[in-house]
Design a protein around this motif. Structure first.
Motif, mmCIF file in Angstrom:
data_model
loop_
_atom_site.group_PDB
_atom_site.id
_atom_site.type_symbol
_atom_site.label_atom_id
_atom_site.label_comp_id
_atom_site.label_asym_id
_atom_site.label_seq_id
_atom_site.Cartn_x
_atom_site.Cartn_y
_atom_site.Cartn_z
ATOM 1 N N GLN A 141 -1.096 2.285 -23.202
ATOM 2 C CA GLN A 141 -1.048 2.650 -21.786
ATOM 3 C C GLN A 141 -0.488 4.068 -21.664
ATOM 4 O O GLN A 141 0.717 4.270 -21.510
ATOM 5 C CB GLN A 141 -0.173 1.656 -21.013
ATOM 6 N N SER A 166 2.221 5.583 -18.976
ATOM 7 C CA SER A 166 2.784 4.468 -18.219
ATOM 8 C C SER A 166 4.041 3.973 -18.908
ATOM 9 O O SER A 166 4.109 3.862 -20.128
ATOM 10 C CB SER A 166 1.767 3.334 -18.120
ATOM 11 N N LYS A 208 5.294 1.003 -18.049
ATOM 12 C CA LYS A 208 5.268 -0.457 -17.954
ATOM 13 C C LYS A 208 4.594 -1.054 -19.187
ATOM 14 O O LYS A 208 3.653 -0.485 -19.753
ATOM 15 C CB LYS A 208 4.533 -0.901 -16.691
ATOM 16 N N ARG A 254 -5.618 -9.390 -8.875
ATOM 17 C CA ARG A 254 -5.324 -8.094 -9.495
ATOM 18 C C ARG A 254 -4.220 -7.366 -8.726
ATOM 19 O O ARG A 254 -3.302 -6.800 -9.328
ATOM 20 C CB ARG A 254 -6.589 -7.242 -9.542
ATOM 21 N N LEU A 255 -4.290 -7.382 -7.420
ATOM 22 C CA LEU A 255 -3.257 -6.742 -6.604
ATOM 23 C C LEU A 255 -1.909 -7.387 -6.847
ATOM 24 O O LEU A 255 -0.882 -6.699 -6.969
ATOM 25 C CB LEU A 255 -3.632 -6.832 -5.116
ATOM 26 N N TRP A 256 -1.885 -8.715 -6.913
ATOM 27 C CA TRP A 256 -0.630 -9.423 -7.175
ATOM 28 C C TRP A 256 -0.073 -9.056 -8.540
ATOM 29 O O TRP A 256 1.121 -8.762 -8.680
ATOM 30 C CB TRP A 256 -0.866 -10.935 -7.087
ATOM 31 N N ASN A 266 -0.557 -6.411 -10.267
ATOM 32 C CA ASN A 266 -0.082 -5.025 -10.249
ATOM 33 C C ASN A 266 1.320 -4.916 -9.650
ATOM 34 O O ASN A 266 2.121 -4.090 -10.084
ATOM 35 C CB ASN A 266 -1.044 -4.134 -9.478
ATOM 36 N N THR A 267 1.624 -5.762 -8.658
ATOM 37 C CA THR A 267 2.963 -5.728 -8.065
ATOM 38 C C THR A 267 4.002 -6.258 -9.050
ATOM 39 O O THR A 267 5.149 -5.785 -9.082
ATOM 40 C CB THR A 267 3.036 -6.549 -6.766
ATOM 41 N N TYR A 326 3.906 -5.897 -12.250
ATOM 42 C CA TYR A 326 4.096 -4.917 -13.318
ATOM 43 C C TYR A 326 4.158 -3.477 -12.789
ATOM 44 O O TYR A 326 3.891 -2.552 -13.542
ATOM 45 C CB TYR A 326 2.970 -5.060 -14.356
ATOM 46 N N SER A 327 4.519 -3.326 -11.540
ATOM 47 C CA SER A 327 4.621 -1.979 -10.976
ATOM 48 C C SER A 327 5.945 -1.330 -11.355
ATOM 49 O O SER A 327 6.895 -2.013 -11.727
ATOM 50 C CB SER A 327 4.490 -2.045 -9.460
#
Length: 221
Positions: free
Chosen positions: A25, A28, A30, A213-215, A217-218, A220-221
């Protein structure tokens, strides 16, 4: 690149599976999770690979094939009828899957504390069983069209787990009450639970993928 090398661990070799290592990554901070991909009835170890790539590009993917055959269709545990689970077999298969994940982490060198299940239908149900009976195996889970796998005698401590549940209001297989009961079980166990209801049936939709996907991402944001 995929890896499916012979290993000596009995826990690992008892599942036909695919493993795709995480990609670097760049830029990044994360750490990408390992996504444990758990197919629905009649699926196999290849079914959810593309879904895993869409949910978290670059994440490691661990995808086993269910060991139970129902009229030639792979499943993760036996059922006695539609919606009626063989609970004794479910507990046995849940333990097998937990041992498999631990053996895979050791063999493929991924972080055993950073595994997120992505389960659909039968796969979602055994993922829920993992959460309720084997806390610590999963950091979190995306449960697509899940049911209550069993009612635990004692609630597990899931205060460290995050769960996303996506259900269809017109699902002909999973009653709404079943999903709502599972959500309550997870919340009572201390899990952080996000829910999404679609005006659809049992199949996975683009909306499911987008919201999951949105969840993720939150988380692992």
């Amino acid at each position: 690149m995929s890896t499916n090398e012979p290993v000596t661990s009995r826990s690992l070799t008892q599942f036909v599976h695919r493993f795709i290592p995480a990609e670097a990554q760049e830029g990044s901070q994360k750490q990408a999770p390992t996504l444990l991909l758990l197919h629905g009835t009649g699926g196999n170890e290849d079914d959810l690979l593309s879904l895993g790539g869409m949910l978290f590009p670059g994440a490691a993917l661990l995808s086993p094939r269910g060991n139970v055959s129902e009229n030639g269709m792979p499943r993760f545990f036996r059922r006695l009828a539609e919606g009626v689970f063989d609970v004794a077999d479910l507990h046995k298969r849940t333990q097998e899957l937990a041992d498999f994940v631990s053996a895979a982490a050791e063999t493929y060198h991924f972080d055993a504390s950073n595994v997120v299940a992505v389960g659909y239908s039968n796969g979602a149900n055994i993922a829920a069983s993992l959460l309720l009976s084997k806390p610590g195996i999963l950091r979190g889970a995306i449960l697509l069209r899940p049911m209550v796998p069993f009612i635990p005698d004692q609630l597990a401590d899931l205060s460290a787990a995050s769960v996303f549940v996506s259900a269809g209001r017109m699902d002909p297989i999973v009653p709404t009450a079943q999903t709502e009961q599972l959500i309550q079980l997870l919340k009572q166990s201390g899990a952080s639970v996000a829910t999404h209801w679609i005006n659809g049936g049992h199949g996975i939709s683009h909306e499911d993928v987008r919201e999951a996907r949105l969840w993720l991402n939150t988380i692992y944001s």
